[in-house]
Write a protein that holds these residues in place. Structure first.
Motif, PDB file in Angstrom:
ATOM      1  N   ILE A  18      41.760  28.310  45.685  1.00  0.00           N
ATOM      2  CA  ILE A  18      43.042  28.452  45.008  1.00  0.00           C
ATOM      3  C   ILE A  18      44.065  27.622  45.758  1.00  0.00           C
ATOM      4  O   ILE A  18      44.204  27.734  46.978  1.00  0.00           O
ATOM      5  CB  ILE A  18      43.502  29.926  44.972  1.00  0.00           C
ATOM      6  N   LYS A  19      44.771  26.778  45.029  1.00  0.00           N
ATOM      7  CA  LYS A  19      45.820  25.979  45.648  1.00  0.00           C
ATOM      8  C   LYS A  19      47.016  26.875  45.913  1.00  0.00           C
ATOM      9  O   LYS A  19      47.542  27.525  45.018  1.00  0.00           O
ATOM     10  CB  LYS A  19      46.214  24.821  44.737  1.00  0.00           C
ATOM     11  N   THR A  20      47.447  26.924  47.159  1.00  0.00           N
ATOM     12  CA  THR A  20      48.546  27.806  47.531  1.00  0.00           C
ATOM     13  C   THR A  20      49.881  27.173  47.191  1.00  0.00           C
ATOM     14  O   THR A  20      49.985  25.992  46.924  1.00  0.00           O
ATOM     15  CB  THR A  20      48.498  28.122  49.036  1.00  0.00           C
ATOM     16  N   ILE A  21      50.923  28.004  47.221  1.00  0.00           N
ATOM     17  CA  ILE A  21      52.270  27.543  46.939  1.00  0.00           C
ATOM     18  C   ILE A  21      53.169  27.846  48.111  1.00  0.00           C
ATOM     19  O   ILE A  21      52.905  28.729  48.908  1.00  0.00           O
ATOM     20  CB  ILE A  21      52.819  28.205  45.660  1.00  0.00           C
ATOM     21  N   VAL A  25      45.333  36.649  50.311  1.00  0.00           N
ATOM     22  CA  VAL A  25      45.183  35.854  51.540  1.00  0.00           C
ATOM     23  C   VAL A  25      45.583  34.405  51.277  1.00  0.00           C
ATOM     24  O   VAL A  25      46.292  33.783  52.088  1.00  0.00           O
ATOM     25  CB  VAL A  25      43.720  35.920  52.047  1.00  0.00           C
ATOM     26  N   ALA A  26      45.163  33.857  50.144  1.00  0.00           N
ATOM     27  CA  ALA A  26      45.477  32.459  49.827  1.00  0.00           C
ATOM     28  C   ALA A  26      46.974  32.230  49.740  1.00  0.00           C
ATOM     29  O   ALA A  26      47.488  31.193  50.178  1.00  0.00           O
ATOM     30  CB  ALA A  26      44.808  32.063  48.512  1.00  0.00           C
ATOM     31  N   PHE A  27      47.711  33.205  49.165  1.00  0.00           N
ATOM     32  CA  PHE A  27      49.153  33.048  48.992  1.00  0.00           C
ATOM     33  C   PHE A  27      49.969  33.724  50.084  1.00  0.00           C
ATOM     34  O   PHE A  27      51.200  33.672  50.055  1.00  0.00           O
ATOM     35  CB  PHE A  27      49.570  33.605  47.633  1.00  0.00           C
ATOM     36  N   ASN A  28      49.272  34.387  51.016  1.00  0.00           N
ATOM     37  CA  ASN A  28      49.942  35.066  52.118  1.00  0.00           C
ATOM     38  C   ASN A  28      50.951  36.095  51.615  1.00  0.00           C
ATOM     39  O   ASN A  28      52.112  36.134  52.021  1.00  0.00           O
ATOM     40  CB  ASN A  28      50.641  34.053  53.028  1.00  0.00           C
ATOM     41  N   VAL A  29      50.494  36.930  50.667  1.00  0.00           N
ATOM     42  CA  VAL A  29      51.328  38.017  50.147  1.00  0.00           C
ATOM     43  C   VAL A  29      50.495  39.287  50.143  1.00  0.00           C
ATOM     44  O   VAL A  29      49.280  39.259  50.339  1.00  0.00           O
ATOM     45  CB  VAL A  29      51.810  37.716  48.703  1.00  0.00           C
ATOM     46  N   SER A  30      51.165  40.416  49.907  1.00  0.00           N
ATOM     47  CA  SER A  30      50.428  41.679  49.802  1.00  0.00           C
ATOM     48  C   SER A  30      49.682  41.726  48.476  1.00  0.00           C
ATOM     49  O   SER A  30      49.856  40.872  47.604  1.00  0.00           O
ATOM     50  CB  SER A  30      51.402  42.860  49.889  1.00  0.00           C
ATOM     51  N   ARG A  31      48.871  42.754  48.312  1.00  0.00           N
ATOM     52  CA  ARG A  31      48.089  42.862  47.073  1.00  0.00           C
ATOM     53  C   ARG A  31      48.950  43.267  45.869  1.00  0.00           C
ATOM     54  O   ARG A  31      48.554  43.033  44.735  1.00  0.00           O
ATOM     55  CB  ARG A  31      46.959  43.873  47.249  1.00  0.00           C
ATOM     56  N   THR A  32      50.096  43.873  46.116  1.00  0.00           N
ATOM     57  CA  THR A  32      50.928  44.354  45.012  1.00  0.00           C
ATOM     58  C   THR A  32      51.357  43.243  44.064  1.00  0.00           C
ATOM     59  O   THR A  32      51.154  43.359  42.836  1.00  0.00           O
ATOM     60  CB  THR A  32      52.151  45.115  45.533  1.00  0.00           C
ATOM     61  N   PRO A  33      51.951  42.124  44.541  1.00  0.00           N
ATOM     62  CA  PRO A  33      52.319  41.057  43.598  1.00  0.00           C
ATOM     63  C   PRO A  33      51.110  40.406  42.930  1.00  0.00           C
ATOM     64  O   PRO A  33      51.206  39.932  41.794  1.00  0.00           O
ATOM     65  CB  PRO A  33      53.084  40.052  44.465  1.00  0.00           C
ATOM     66  N   VAL A  34      49.973  40.415  43.629  1.00  0.00           N
ATOM     67  CA  VAL A  34      48.753  39.855  43.036  1.00  0.00           C
ATOM     68  C   VAL A  34      48.294  40.752  41.884  1.00  0.00           C
ATOM     69  O   VAL A  34      47.956  40.271  40.797  1.00  0.00           O
ATOM     70  CB  VAL A  34      47.637  39.721  44.089  1.00  0.00           C
ATOM     71  N   ARG A  35      48.316  42.066  42.123  1.00  0.00           N
ATOM     72  CA  ARG A  35      47.905  43.019  41.091  1.00  0.00           C
ATOM     73  C   ARG A  35      48.833  42.909  39.874  1.00  0.00           C
ATOM     74  O   ARG A  35      48.382  42.927  38.728  1.00  0.00           O
ATOM     75  CB  ARG A  35      47.940  44.436  41.665  1.00  0.00           C
ATOM     76  N   GLU A  36      50.135  42.789  40.129  1.00  0.00           N
ATOM     77  CA  GLU A  36      51.098  42.639  39.038  1.00  0.00           C
ATOM     78  C   GLU A  36      50.839  41.355  38.254  1.00  0.00           C
ATOM     79  O   GLU A  36      50.954  41.326  37.024  1.00  0.00           O
ATOM     80  CB  GLU A  36      52.516  42.639  39.603  1.00  0.00           C
ATOM     81  N   SER A  37      50.482  40.292  38.970  1.00  0.00           N
ATOM     82  CA  SER A  37      50.191  39.012  38.316  1.00  0.00           C
ATOM     83  C   SER A  37      48.967  39.122  37.423  1.00  0.00           C
ATOM     84  O   SER A  37      48.947  38.588  36.307  1.00  0.00           O
ATOM     85  CB  SER A  37      49.975  37.918  39.366  1.00  0.00           C
ATOM     86  N   PHE A  38      47.946  39.822  37.897  1.00  0.00           N
ATOM     87  CA  PHE A  38      46.731  40.005  37.100  1.00  0.00           C
ATOM     88  C   PHE A  38      47.050  40.741  35.794  1.00  0.00           C
ATOM     89  O   PHE A  38      46.512  40.406  34.736  1.00  0.00           O
ATOM     90  CB  PHE A  38      45.683  40.784  37.894  1.00  0.00           C
ATOM     91  N   THR A  77      35.738  32.198  36.197  1.00  0.00           N
ATOM     92  CA  THR A  77      35.909  32.260  37.651  1.00  0.00           C
ATOM     93  C   THR A  77      36.295  33.669  38.090  1.00  0.00           C
ATOM     94  O   THR A  77      37.270  34.231  37.591  1.00  0.00           O
ATOM     95  CB  THR A  77      37.007  31.285  38.116  1.00  0.00           C
ATOM     96  N   PRO A  78      35.556  34.277  39.041  1.00  0.00           N
ATOM     97  CA  PRO A  78      35.941  35.607  39.540  1.00  0.00           C
ATOM     98  C   PRO A  78      37.199  35.517  40.396  1.00  0.00           C
ATOM     99  O   PRO A  78      37.402  34.545  41.142  1.00  0.00           O
ATOM    100  CB  PRO A  78      34.732  36.035  40.373  1.00  0.00           C
ATOM    101  N   LEU A  79      38.067  36.506  40.268  1.00  0.00           N
ATOM    102  CA  LEU A  79      39.310  36.562  41.041  1.00  0.00           C
ATOM    103  C   LEU A  79      39.351  37.862  41.834  1.00  0.00           C
ATOM    104  O   LEU A  79      39.195  38.941  41.265  1.00  0.00           O
ATOM    105  CB  LEU A  79      40.525  36.482  40.114  1.00  0.00           C
ATOM    106  N   SER A  80      39.574  37.738  43.115  1.00  0.00           N
ATOM    107  CA  SER A  80      39.641  38.901  43.991  1.00  0.00           C
ATOM    108  C   SER A  80      41.087  39.093  44.455  1.00  0.00           C
ATOM    109  O   SER A  80      41.740  38.148  44.890  1.00  0.00           O
ATOM    110  CB  SER A  80      38.732  38.691  45.207  1.00  0.00           C
ATOM    111  N   GLU A  81      41.585  40.338  44.336  1.00  0.00           N
ATOM    112  CA  GLU A  81      42.939  40.617  44.823  1.00  0.00           C
ATOM    113  C   GLU A  81      43.076  40.216  46.294  1.00  0.00           C
ATOM    114  O   GLU A  81      44.085  39.624  46.692  1.00  0.00           O
ATOM    115  CB  GLU A  81      43.256  42.106  44.677  1.00  0.00           C
ATOM    116  N   LYS A  82      42.057  40.532  47.074  1.00  0.00           N
ATOM    117  CA  LYS A  82      42.108  40.243  48.503  1.00  0.00           C
ATOM    118  C   LYS A  82      42.158  38.742  48.749  1.00  0.00           C
ATOM    119  O   LYS A  82      42.988  38.255  49.531  1.00  0.00           O
ATOM    120  CB  LYS A  82      40.893  40.845  49.197  1.00  0.00           C
ATOM    121  N   GLU A  83      41.282  37.998  48.088  1.00  0.00           N
ATOM    122  CA  GLU A  83      41.232  36.547  48.310  1.00  0.00           C
ATOM    123  C   GLU A  83      42.521  35.865  47.865  1.00  0.00           C
ATOM    124  O   GLU A  83      43.026  34.956  48.536  1.00  0.00           O
ATOM    125  CB  GLU A  83      40.038  35.945  47.572  1.00  0.00           C
ATOM    126  N   VAL A  84      43.064  36.295  46.718  1.00  0.00           N
ATOM    127  CA  VAL A  84      44.298  35.680  46.230  1.00  0.00           C
ATOM    128  C   VAL A  84      45.469  36.037  47.142  1.00  0.00           C
ATOM    129  O   VAL A  84      46.312  35.184  47.441  1.00  0.00           O
ATOM    130  CB  VAL A  84      44.579  36.135  44.776  1.00  0.00           C
TER     131      VAL A  84
END
Length: 230
Positions: free
Chosen positions: A4-7, A47-60, A38-45
């Protein structure tokens, strides 16, 4: 780990990490940098974006609402396959609205935005020569958005975008596999010239032909990339 390309979060998009993660994941999915399936993991995403899982879960959740990811209980999350029915429905809506807008543009269109369309065409011509898929898609989208802006219909454009995800992925796939982009550029150029001449009938005809390209190659793409489609 998926790639995943980070921002950069020094200037968060739309004021929050959640919006930034959502926007970037959506961009990568639509551009097929994260292909269908493509499988997406909350943990991997996270880590890639250096954020907690909460914004990742909201994005999903937001991406699932747009049919860009599929959240399967106990089985994880993955990028959704392209749904041909949704491609056809989005193209139907877009054709009806864009034909109406281009007719309006022929009646009244601001000179400054007409000049912007012309600049966009010059960039498209260069892009055809360079064969830059992502840039050509961006310029194509920008050309159509300018039409809506000039007709004071940006709210309508926003509605279209909410249904466009599957259609846009198929368009990117087509651009990446079709070496002949000149007809695409020429249709945009002819639309511009019809607007300048206030020729509603010609602009409408060209827009209809132009948007039919979005689905003309759909059966070919389904056969060539069976793992990308439902």
């Amino acid at each position: 780990m998926i790639e995943i390309k980070t921002i950069e979060f020094a200037r968060p998009l739309a004021g929050s990490a959640g919006n930034a993660v959502y926007a970037e994941l959506k961009r990568q999915i639509v551009n097929l940098e994260l292909p269908p399936g493509t499988p997406l993991s909350e943990k991997e995403v996270s880590v890639a974006f250096n954020v907690s899982r909460t914004p990742v879960r909201e994005s999903f959740v937001r991406l699932a609402q747009e049919d860009l990811v599929l959240v399967l209980p106990q089985r994880g999350t993955r990028v959704s396959l392209i749904d041909p029915e949704m491609v056809l429905e989005a193209q139907f809506m877009r054709e009806q609205l864009e034909r109406a807008v281009v007719r309006l543009a022929c009646r009244d269109f601001p000179e400054d935005l007409l000049a912007e369309l012309n600049r966009n065409l010059a960039l498209q011509k260069e892009c055809v020569q360079r064969h830059d898929t992502r840039r050509m898609f961006e310029l194509d989208e920008a050309f159509h958005r300018i039409l809506f802006e000039g007709c004071r219909k940006l709210g309508t454009w926003s509605v279209i975008q909410q249904m466009n995800a599957n259609l846009n992925r198929s368009r990117i796939l087509w651009l990446s596999t079709d070496p002949q982009w000149t007809p695409l550029y020429e249709q945009h150029r002819d639309m511009y010239e019809a607007i300048v001449r206030r020729d509603e009938a010609k602009a409408d005809r060209i827009m209809q032909e132009h948007l039919s390209l979005s689905i003309a190659n759909l059966p070919v793409l389904q056969k060539k990339f069976p793992n990308y489609f439902k």
